[in-house]
Design an enzyme around this catalytic site. Structure first.
Site, short mmCIF file in Angstrom:
data_model
loop_
_atom_site.label_atom_id
_atom_site.label_comp_id
_atom_site.label_asym_id
_atom_site.label_seq_id
_atom_site.Cartn_x
_atom_site.Cartn_y
_atom_site.Cartn_z
N TYR A 143 0.82 -1.22 0.00
CA TYR A 143 0.00 0.00 0.00
C TYR A 143 0.85 1.26 0.00
CZ TYR A 143 -4.00 -2.88 1.05
OH TYR A 143 -4.98 -3.82 0.99
N LYS A 181 3.39 -13.95 6.03
CA LYS A 181 3.60 -14.92 4.94
C LYS A 181 5.11 -15.12 4.80
CE LYS A 181 2.11 -17.44 1.58
NZ LYS A 181 1.56 -18.77 1.90
N ASP A 184 -2.12 -17.75 5.21
CA ASP A 184 -3.15 -18.61 4.59
C ASP A 184 -3.73 -19.59 5.61
OD1 ASP A 184 -0.27 -19.06 3.70
OD2 ASP A 184 -1.02 -21.11 3.67
N ASP A 200 -5.94 -6.58 5.50
CA ASP A 200 -7.07 -6.20 4.66
C ASP A 200 -7.94 -7.44 4.41
OD1 ASP A 200 -8.68 -4.73 3.06
OD2 ASP A 200 -7.22 -4.33 1.50
#
Ligand code: NAP
Length: 451
Positions: free
Chosen positions: A195, A262, A316, A340
């Site tokens: 972002y 991640k 995930d 998000d």
């Protein structure tokens, strides 16, 4: 008071101030608000009545919010001109008064050069002059395309923590069997990651230069016909977010803070987020926390009394965890993009975005906001659910330390939903419910505060 181009702050009321990093809240604080675009005005008027009634009843008239309207989106261009979707006045007012609340704002998403702020329709052709009237609704409020106002507000005011509590309210229709098991607060980093806006469009000289640098100087291999985005994640950005999440867990007697990342794939950004998060936890909160490794190595898997567990999960995996073992998670700290996705998925689990609140908080200002968009097709119909702004206001009242007013709203909202008096979005998923308009839903909540 600050110098403004067009704004005139209220003469009654006082400023909230920061002393030794603590908010000092007077009995009549001046609080700026942005009504929002599309359905924003309907939602705002309903919500404001709820806030005022709750404060009046909870404090028997001894406290009162002095509202101060500031402008962004459609109302901003109406006041300041077609190019000014977010004026310096608005930023200055939020900085000066420290706490603000806002409805949803239009954000153009497509590739068109213009957007109508009255109906959100994106339109026009690159290189052609600005359409004088909207092709969809005929309004004259067609403005040149701009980047997200929400992102601009967060970045300009350095509101680095996006905080989203996600819990189920009794009676709210949900797609899962046990929505009541989910009760988490998500701390999403708000200023960096993908972002940060460092992107290079395919075909531009900048993209070519970055491609050549990375392939020729750095020896990296990737396709030449690529758009390129950069994902910066810093130690300072990570650690101030994780600090806020741990402080929140301590203040609200939560037992777990989970770092979601991640890092198995993106080692030096997401993986580093995890490492820097653990480092901060150990360095600044040593006597109050136990890491997951310590939990098993030293305590046989049983969290000692009075300690907070700091653990981590791969992003995930976390989606699965929230569905299958929701009650094992309490506070989540995560980089921007993961946050998000996770916030919206978690909100869906307890009944959707119509009722999910949010806050963007920095060290010197806080903006509380609806998490859904402007729902433009319902503009002016007094139809949509004001729950998201109302619960964002609950977070704001808690931030002010006005807990009795916050509690009153939550109890009355739960009671209203349990009575099956709801807006259309809930009614269509509930049996035997009565549809209320936005304004009627607010009135029902106020009625339930008094009974
Ligand atoms: P949206 O405004 O969130 O609306 C999508 C759908 O969600 C609506 O059509 C409605 O569903 C439901 N919905 C949203 N808010 C609701 C509410 N308060 N009560 C009941 N249902 C509600 O998303 P969008 O149409 O994609 O975006 C419209 C504009 O808002 C865009 O410019 C977008 O960029 C902007 N936006 C702003 C924010 C923000 O300011 N924080 C956030 C997201 C999007 P049904 O049609 O099923 O009734």
């Amino acid at each position: 008071m600050g110098q403004y181009k067009l704004l005139i702050p209220p003469v009654h009321g006082e400023r909230i101030i920061l002393k030794n990093d603590q908010l000092q809240v007077p009995d009549q604080p001046i609080i700026p608000f942005i009504e929002g675009d599309g359905t924003g005005p309907d939602i705002w008027h309903a919500s404001q009545r709820v806030f005022d009634s709750a404060v009046q009843i909870a404090f028997q008239g001894k406290k009162k919010i002095i509202w101060f309207e500031v402008f962004a989106g459609l109302k901003s261009i109406q006041k300041y001109g077609i190019e000014t979707v977010l004026s310096d006045d608005t930023l200055a007012a939020i900085s000066e008064f420290k706490v603000a609340i806002k409805g949803p704002l239009t954000t153009p998403v497509g590739g068109f050069p213009y957007v109508c702020l009255a109906c959100s329709k994106e339109q026009g052709t690159e290189g052609e002059p600005r359409p004088k009237k909207c092709v969809n609704c005929g309004s004259e409020w067609v403005t040149p395309r701009f980047r997200s106002l929400n992102v601009a507000l967060r970045q300009k005011l350095d509101l680095y923590a996006c905080i989203r509590p996600v819990r189920w309210y009794k009676g709210v229709p949900s797609p899962v069997k046990h929505p009541e098991l989910l009760d988490i607060v998500i701390f999403r980093e708000n200023t960096e990651d993908v972002y940060a806006g460092i992107e290079f469009e395919l075909g531009t000289p900048d993209a070519k230069q970055v491609y050549e640098f990375l392939t020729q100087k750095m020896g990296k291999k990737f396709r030449e016909d690529s758009g390129i985005g950069i994902k910066p994640i810093s130690v300072s950005g990570t650690q101030r977010l994780v600090r806020k999440a741990i402080q929140y867990a301590l203040a609200h007697h939560r037992k777990t803070v989970t770092l979601v990342h991640k890092g198995n794939i993106q080692k030096f950004t997401e993986g580093a987020f995890r490492d820097w998060g653990y480092q901060l936890a150990v360095k600044e909160f040593r006597d109050k926390i136990v890491t997951e490794k310590e939990l098993w190595d030293q305590f046989g898997g049983k969290l000692p009394d009075g300690k907070i567990l700091i653990n981590d999960r791969i992003a995930d995996q976390m989606f699965q965890q929230l569905l299958l073992r929701p009650n094992e998670y309490e506070v989540v700290a995560t980089p921007n993009l993961n946050g998000d996705y996770i916030s919206d998925a978690a909100a869906a689990q307890v009944g959707g975005l119509g009722i999910a609140p949010g806050a963007n908080i920095g060290d010197s200002a806080a903006v509380f906001e609806a998490t859904h968009g402007t729902a433009p097709k319902y503009t002016g119909q007094d139809r949509v659910n004001p729950g998201s702004v109302i619960l964002s206001g609950v977070m704001m009242l808690e931030h002010l330390g006005w807990q009795p007013a916050a509690d009153l709203i939550v109890q009355a909202l739960e009671k209203t939903i349990a009575q099956k008096r709801v807006t259309y979005d809930f009614e269509r998923q509930m049996e035997g419910a009565k549809i209320l308009k936005t304004s009627e839903f607010a009135s029902a909540i106020i009625e339930n505060m008094q009974s």
